[in-house]
Design an enzyme around this catalytic site. Structure first.
Site, PDB file in Angstrom:
ATOM      1  N   GLU A 159       0.598  -1.040   0.013  1.00 55.10           N
ATOM      2  CA  GLU A 159       0.021  -0.016   0.052  1.00 55.10           C
ATOM      3  C   GLU A 159       0.852   1.315   0.012  1.00 55.10           C
ATOM      4  O   GLU A 159       0.487   2.112   0.595  1.00 55.10           O
ATOM      5  CB  GLU A 159      -1.001   0.061   1.195  1.00 55.10           C
ATOM      6  CG  GLU A 159      -1.851  -1.127   1.308  1.00 55.10           C
ATOM      7  CD  GLU A 159      -2.970  -1.270   2.543  1.00 55.10           C
ATOM      8  OE1 GLU A 159      -2.617  -0.472   3.364  1.00 55.10           O
ATOM      9  OE2 GLU A 159      -3.460  -2.086   2.596  1.00 55.10           O
ATOM     10  N   GLU A 276      -6.269 -10.725  -1.188  1.00 59.19           N
ATOM     11  CA  GLU A 276      -6.996 -10.531  -0.066  1.00 59.19           C
ATOM     12  C   GLU A 276      -8.388 -10.478  -0.290  1.00 59.19           C
ATOM     13  O   GLU A 276      -9.338  -9.623   0.256  1.00 59.19           O
ATOM     14  CB  GLU A 276      -6.502  -9.166   0.522  1.00 59.19           C
ATOM     15  CG  GLU A 276      -4.939  -8.897   1.262  1.00 59.19           C
ATOM     16  CD  GLU A 276      -4.826  -7.801   1.860  1.00 59.19           C
ATOM     17  OE1 GLU A 276      -5.433  -7.180   2.487  1.00 59.19           O
ATOM     18  OE2 GLU A 276      -3.552  -7.680   1.838  1.00 59.19           O
TER      19      GLU A 276
HETATM   20  O1  G3I Z   1      -3.053  -6.085  18.783  1.00 56.46           O
HETATM   21  C1  G3I Z   1      -4.078  -5.328  19.245  1.00 56.46           C
HETATM   22  C2  G3I Z   1      -4.413  -5.996  20.656  1.00 56.46           C
HETATM   23  O2  G3I Z   1      -3.360  -5.882  21.763  1.00 56.46           O
HETATM   24  C3  G3I Z   1      -5.806  -5.191  21.338  1.00 56.46           C
HETATM   25  O3  G3I Z   1      -6.115  -5.998  22.358  1.00 56.46           O
HETATM   26  C4  G3I Z   1      -6.724  -5.126  20.423  1.00 56.46           C
HETATM   27  C5  G3I Z   1      -8.004  -4.478  20.702  1.00 56.46           C
HETATM   28  O4  G3I Z   1      -8.992  -4.288  19.725  1.00 56.46           O
HETATM   29  O5  G3I Z   1      -6.434  -4.704  19.012  1.00 56.46           O
HETATM   30  C6  G3I Z   1      -5.433  -5.274  18.430  1.00 56.46           C
HETATM   31  O6  G3I Z   1      -4.983  -4.756  17.412  1.00 56.46           O
HETATM   32  C7  G3I Z   1      -5.896  -5.083  16.362  1.00 56.46           C
HETATM   33  C8  G3I Z   1      -5.219  -6.081  15.284  1.00 56.46           C
HETATM   34  O7  G3I Z   1      -6.078  -6.059  14.084  1.00 56.46           O
HETATM   35  C9  G3I Z   1      -4.617  -7.230  15.641  1.00 56.46           C
HETATM   36  O8  G3I Z   1      -6.157  -7.856  16.019  1.00 56.46           O
HETATM   37  C10 G3I Z   1      -6.193  -3.591  15.744  1.00 56.46           C
HETATM   38  O9  G3I Z   1      -6.875  -2.997  16.627  1.00 56.46           O
HETATM   39  C11 G3I Z   1      -6.765  -3.722  14.333  1.00 56.46           C
HETATM   40  O10 G3I Z   1      -7.037  -2.378  13.668  1.00 56.46           O
HETATM   41  C12 G3I Z   1      -6.121  -4.652  13.520  1.00 56.46           C
HETATM   42  O11 G3I Z   1      -6.679  -4.656  12.233  1.00 56.46           O
HETATM   43  C13 G3I Z   1      -6.390  -5.326  11.178  1.00 56.46           C
HETATM   44  C14 G3I Z   1      -6.077  -4.464  10.185  1.00 56.46           C
HETATM   45  O12 G3I Z   1      -5.390  -5.077   8.790  1.00 56.46           O
HETATM   46  C15 G3I Z   1      -5.170  -3.206  10.499  1.00 56.46           C
HETATM   47  O13 G3I Z   1      -4.550  -2.324   9.326  1.00 56.46           O
HETATM   48  C16 G3I Z   1      -7.187  -6.746  10.730  1.00 56.46           C
HETATM   49  O14 G3I Z   1      -7.631  -7.480  11.744  1.00 56.46           O
HETATM   50  C17 G3I Z   1      -6.458  -7.019   9.481  1.00 56.46           C
HETATM   51  O15 G3I Z   1      -7.664  -7.918   8.674  1.00 56.46           O
HETATM   52  C18 G3I Z   1      -6.248  -5.830   8.494  1.00 56.46           C
HETATM   53  O16 G3I Z   1      -5.716  -6.568   7.243  1.00 56.46           O
HETATM   54  C19 G3I Z   1      -5.183  -5.524   6.322  1.00 56.46           C
HETATM   55  C20 G3I Z   1      -4.109  -6.131   5.705  1.00 56.46           C
HETATM   56  O17 G3I Z   1      -3.019  -6.319   6.466  1.00 56.46           O
HETATM   57  C21 G3I Z   1      -3.781  -5.255   4.468  1.00 56.46           C
HETATM   58  N1  G3I Z   1      -4.756  -4.964   3.493  1.00 56.46           N
HETATM   59  C22 G3I Z   1      -6.018  -4.417   4.215  1.00 56.46           C
HETATM   60  C23 G3I Z   1      -6.551  -5.410   5.206  1.00 56.46           C
HETATM   61  C24 G3I Z   1      -7.770  -5.149   5.594  1.00 56.46           C
HETATM   62  O18 G3I Z   1      -7.608  -3.690   6.381  1.00 56.46           O
END
Ligand code: G3I
Length: 476
Positions: A159, A276
């Site tokens: 990205e 994805e």
């Molecule tokens: O790690 C913390 C954890 O410590 C905490 O307790 C928890 C509370 O909500 O949050 C955790 O972090 C989260 C993380 O996922 C791991 O679960 C974040 O808040 C959350 O924002 C994060 O979201 C991920 C997102 O990428 C972040 O950009 C999604 O799961 C994941 O599916 C998504 O994947 C991305 C690809 O990497 C790139 N392309 C887009 C795709 C969808 O957004």
């Protein structure tokens, strides 16, 4: 491991596949077994909840039965692998690599240089170019070095292009601190550590055309430059997070546009991968059966690119079940191929049927995705002696079926007969060769009346208990 990006030169088993496709489907046929036969990878992420043991057992059963490639939702990202400067944590990534090895799956690494999910300590160096270069290089050397030979392909850069206009994403810490050359450097460093790994640039909104005003058009110009300059880039990952056409008023993406990107990349000897995929509906709307069937057709259209374009080999879905999907954060819902109860949706059927019915052109050459990865067995070989499937036997409505289960079917006149049922009734679904469902019924005394179905070639699926029999038929 073979060099994975030299797709054009590989002599593959597609000719064997052409001769090897058969109408005799095993009762335990899966997306995975059919993907193996077609020489492609099909996969889904392992959701973050899996790493904590937070998912029901049938999630993993489904995952390893249906998919031959895997990627971690979050666990190989920068903040997960180097949460503190110089302190690396590989526990979750190792867990996934072990799972993949035990189940003969290819591993995708996601992602090395990305503006998101970067730990806070990196931002402390945002005004120090030399330090940031060292940070990124050290991260790549450690992470790629740790999984060298185990992670077959990396999203080296994720990205890096702006979403609004065709230019670099200027808000990224890597761009601000280093400049766009962080991209070239990341590819070079990764290749130096693991010369056998396949290296991708990965991004979203690439299914919106290759004209210079679209993201893919801008990317294409960069890929041309990277290739001309000898930067080791082997693939473009199209995330393909798209919305159902009826609710996305701004929808300008399409499978055709993504196909045109694949064709342009082929000229540069670079692969296209769908990395994805999800096809969501707007949150809050009621999603009907016909909506889900239309969604299945869109899944099938994106699959067609992977099946048909010689430089496309990977079809990866960003999740398994709608219950554990990031899509809510995007104001979308129901974008995956299993429902909240881990039951396959019409999209699953569309993909399954398309994988069954796809027949590569006789002279086509497809990158041998199974042969180039030592962790995935070459299941294509077993088909090399099978009969040519393209000709349906004119004397028979259904080809002879060889099944490990006792379930079998045949047609006489306009009646389908099913034998070997585990219970009194079996569910019968009939699809056209594009995977569109056209008829469903339950058996009565082991039979189903087919008088209302037009003449043609179809795929019939019979489900009885845990047995699942799928077969191509001609109805006359
Ligand atoms: O790690 C913390 C954890 O410590 C905490 O307790 C928890 C509370 O909500 O949050 C955790 O972090 C989260 C993380 O996922 C791991 O679960 C974040 O808040 C959350 O924002 C994060 O979201 C991920 C997102 O990428 C972040 O950009 C999604 O799961 C994941 O599916 C998504 O994947 C991305 C690809 O990497 C790139 N392309 C887009 C795709 C969808 O957004």
């Amino acid at each position: 491991m073979k060099k994975t990006h030299a797709f054009a030169g590989l002599v593959l088993s597609t000719t064997l596949l052409g001769a090897g496709l058969t109408n005799t489907f095993a009762a335990d046929e899966s997306l995975r077994s059919l993907a193996d036969k077609n020489g492609i990878y099909i996969g889904a992420i392992l959701n973050s909840q899996w790493f904590n043991g937070g998912l029901p057992g049938n999630y993993e059963q489904i995952h390893k039965k249906q998919f031959n490639i895997v990627v971690a939702e979050n666990e190989m990202k920068f903040d997960a692998t180097e949460p503190q400067e110089g302190r690396f944590n590989y526990n979750n990534g190792d867990k996934m690599v072990k799972y993949a090895q035990q189940n003969g799956m290819r591993v995708r690494g996601h992602a090395l240089a990305w503006h998101s999910q970067v730990p806070g300590w990196v931002n402390n160096y945002k005004n120090d170019k030399q330090k940031l270069l060292k940070v990124l290089k050290n991260h790549i050397q450690n992470v790629v070095g740790h999984w060298k030979g185990k992670v077959a392909e990396w999203d080296v850069v994720n990205e890096a292009i702006s979403n609004n206009e065709p230019q670099w994403r200027t808000g990224s810490v890597w761009y601000q601190g280093i400049g766009p050359e962080f991209i070239d450097s990341a590819f070079v460093w990764t290749h130096a550590v693991d010369p056998d790994a396949e290296l991708c640039y990965n991004d979203y909104n690439l299914e919106q055309g290759v004209n210079p005003k679209a993201k893919a058009g801008f990317l294409l110009e960069q890929v041309k430059r990277w290739v001309a300059n000898g930067i080791p880039i082997h693939c473009v990952g199209s995330q393909t997070h798209v919305e159902d056409t009826t609710t996305d008023k701004h929808f300008i993406g399409s499978p055709d546009s993504l196909r045109s990107l694949a064709k342009e990349l082929a000229k540069l000897n670079v692969k296209l991968k769908i990395t994805e995929l999800d096809i969501g509906f707007k949150s809050g709307i009621n999603v009907s059966k016909s909506d889900l069937e239309r969604q299945g057709q869109t899944f099938r259209q994106y699959l067609d690119i992977i099946l048909e374009e010689p430089n496309a080999d990977t079809y990866l879905i960003w999740g398994v079940s709608d219950k554990w999907s990031w899509l809510g954060g995007l104001n979308r819902q129901k974008g995956l191929i299993y429902d909240d109860n881990l039951k396959p949706k019409p999209a699953f059927d569309s993909i399954l049927v398309r994988l069954q019915t796809y027949e590569p052109p006789k002279d086509s050459v497809k990158a041998d995705s199974t042969a180039k990865d030592s962790t995935v067995k070459d299941s294509t070989a077993k088909d090399s002696t099978a009969k040519d499937s393209t000709a349906l036997d004119p004397g028979q409505s259904i080809k002879q079926f060889v099944s490990p289960s006792s379930l079998s079917m045949h047609i006489a006149g306009r009646t389908l007969f099913v034998t070997g049922l585990a219970s009194k009734r079996a569910k019968v679904d009939i699809f056209d060769t594009q995977g569109r469902p056209i008829f469903s019924a339950s058996t009565h005394n082991g039979t189903v009346d087919l008088h209302n179905i037009a003449e043609g070639i179809y795929v019939v699926r019979v489900r009885s208990g845990s047995s699942n029999l799928i077969q191509r038929v001609t109805i006359k």
